[in-house]
Design an enzyme around this catalytic site. Structure first.
Site, PDB file in Angstrom:
ATOM      1  N   GLY A 148       5.696  -8.886   4.631  1.00 54.42           N
ATOM      2  CA  GLY A 148       5.809  -7.900   3.553  1.00 54.42           C
ATOM      3  C   GLY A 148       4.474  -7.287   3.168  1.00 54.42           C
ATOM      4  N   HIS A 149       3.396  -7.899   3.603  1.00 55.19           N
ATOM      5  CA  HIS A 149       2.063  -7.451   3.146  1.00 55.19           C
ATOM      6  C   HIS A 149       1.138  -7.309   4.347  1.00 55.19           C
ATOM      7  CE1 HIS A 149      -1.783  -7.506   0.887  1.00 55.19           C
ATOM      8  NE2 HIS A 149      -1.076  -7.239  -0.188  1.00 55.19           N
ATOM      9  N   PHE A 150       1.249  -6.279   5.204  1.00 59.76           N
ATOM     10  CA  PHE A 150       2.239  -5.224   5.147  1.00 59.76           C
ATOM     11  C   PHE A 150       2.848  -5.070   6.534  1.00 59.76           C
ATOM     12  CE2 PHE A 150      -0.871  -4.147   1.857  1.00 59.76           C
ATOM     13  CZ  PHE A 150      -0.062  -3.851   0.773  1.00 59.76           C
TER      14      PHE A 150
END
Lengths: 156, 95
Positions: A37-39
Site C-alpha cells: 500500500g505504500h506504494f
C-alpha cells in the site's frame, strides 16, 4: 526487521553507556504487506516507521544507560526530518545519543543513514516508567537477546 | 541578571505559547495556565538546562500522589521558583 511486529532493530552494533551513544542496524525487508500500500509501484519505508526505528534505537540506548530499571516510552517527537527515501532492501544504520536525562524522562537525538548518507533525523522525548509487569520484562529480555544487547549493560 | 521567576515565566511563555503577561508568581502551572504533564516535561527540560539542575519531578509526583504534598507546593510558580533556588543553592554547596 519484522515490520508487522514492529521489530525494527536487527542488531546492536555498539552500545557505549559511558558516552551514552548507540549504533544499531536494521535491514529493511524486500517484501512486506506495508509496501503493497505504500506504494504500489514505488515501495518505500513510511516516515512514521523511520521515526519508530529511531525511537527503538533510542530505547535500547536508554535500557543500557538506565540498566533495564525503567522502560522508555515514546512521549514526543520534537523534530523529525525525512531527508531521503528508504527503500525495501536498504540496510539502515541508526545512531542515537542521550541529549538529556531528566527525572522520569529523557531526550535523545537520532539519525538514520543508508550507505553513509543521512536519510532521517529526529529529537525524541521519552517517559521512563517502571516495567508494568513481568510479561513485558520477559519479552524485552528476549528481544534484548535477539538483537545482541550486551549483557554487561544489563542490570545484575 | 533576571530573577528566577522572570526566567521561568519566559520559559513557560515560549514553550507553551502562553502570553507572558498572564503568568504571575501566583499562577498554578496546571490549574491556572493549563499546562499538561507532557508540556511540563518541555518546561522541566528548559529549566534543567538553564539552571544546571535536575528538577525531581518523580519525587514530587510521588509525594503528591501519596498525599504528602500538594500540587500548590510545587506548581504554583513562586513555590516552583523557590524549589529551583534551593536546588541551585544545593548544587553550589556540593560543588
Amino acid at each position: 526487521m519484522q515490520l508487522e511486529y514492529f521489530h525494527m532493530i536487527d542488531r546492536i552494533v555498539d552500545l557505549n553507556v559511558d558516552e551514552k551513544k548507540i549504533v544499531v542496524e536494521a535491514q529493511v525487508p524486500k517484501e512486506s504487506t506495508i509496501f503493497e500500500g505504500h506504494f504500489p509501484g514505488y515501495p518505500l519505508m513510511p516516515g512514521v516507521l523511520l521515526i519508530e526505528s529511531m525511537a527503538q534505537a533510542s530505547g535500547w540506548l536508554q535500557l543500557g544507560v538506565f540498566k533495564f530499571e525503567r522502560m522508555p516510552i515514546l512521549a514526543a517527537v520534537k523534530e523529525a526530518k525525512v531527508r531521503g527515501s528508504v527503500f525495501p532492501g536498504d540496510l539502515m544504520s541508526i545512531e542515537a545519543s542521550l541529549a538529556h536525562e531528566g527525572s522520569g524522562y529523557a531526550m535523545t537525538e537520532a539519525k538514520i543513514r543508508v550507505g553513509g548518507k543521512l536519510r532521517a533525523n529526529s529529537t525524541l522525548t521519552f517517559t521512563l516508567i517502571p516495567f508494568p509487569n513481568a510479561d513485558m520484562r520477559r519479552y524485552m529480555d528476549a528481544i534484548a537477546k535477539r538483537v545482541g544487547f550486551p549483557q554487561q549493560a544489563d542490570s545484575p | 541578571m533576571s530573577s528566577t521567576f522572570d526566567q521561568v515565566a519566559t520559559i513557560i511563555a515560549e514553550t507553551c505559547d502562553i502570553p507572558r503577561d498572564t503568568i504571575t508568581p501566583d499562577s498554578h502551572a496546571i490549574d491556572d495556565l493549563g499546562i499538561d504533564s507532557l508540556d511540563f516535561l518541555d518546561i522541566a527540560f528548559a529549566i534543567d538546562k538553564q539552571f544546571g539542575i535536575k528538577l525531581p519531578l518523580e519525587k514530587w509526583t510521588q509525594e503528591v500522589n501519596d498525599g504528602k504534598a500538594t500540587t500548590e507546593q510545587y506548581f504554583v510558580l513562586k513555590n516552583l521558583c523557590a524549589r529551583i533556588d534551593e536546588l541551585v543553592a544545593a548544587k553550589g554547596t556540593s560543588a
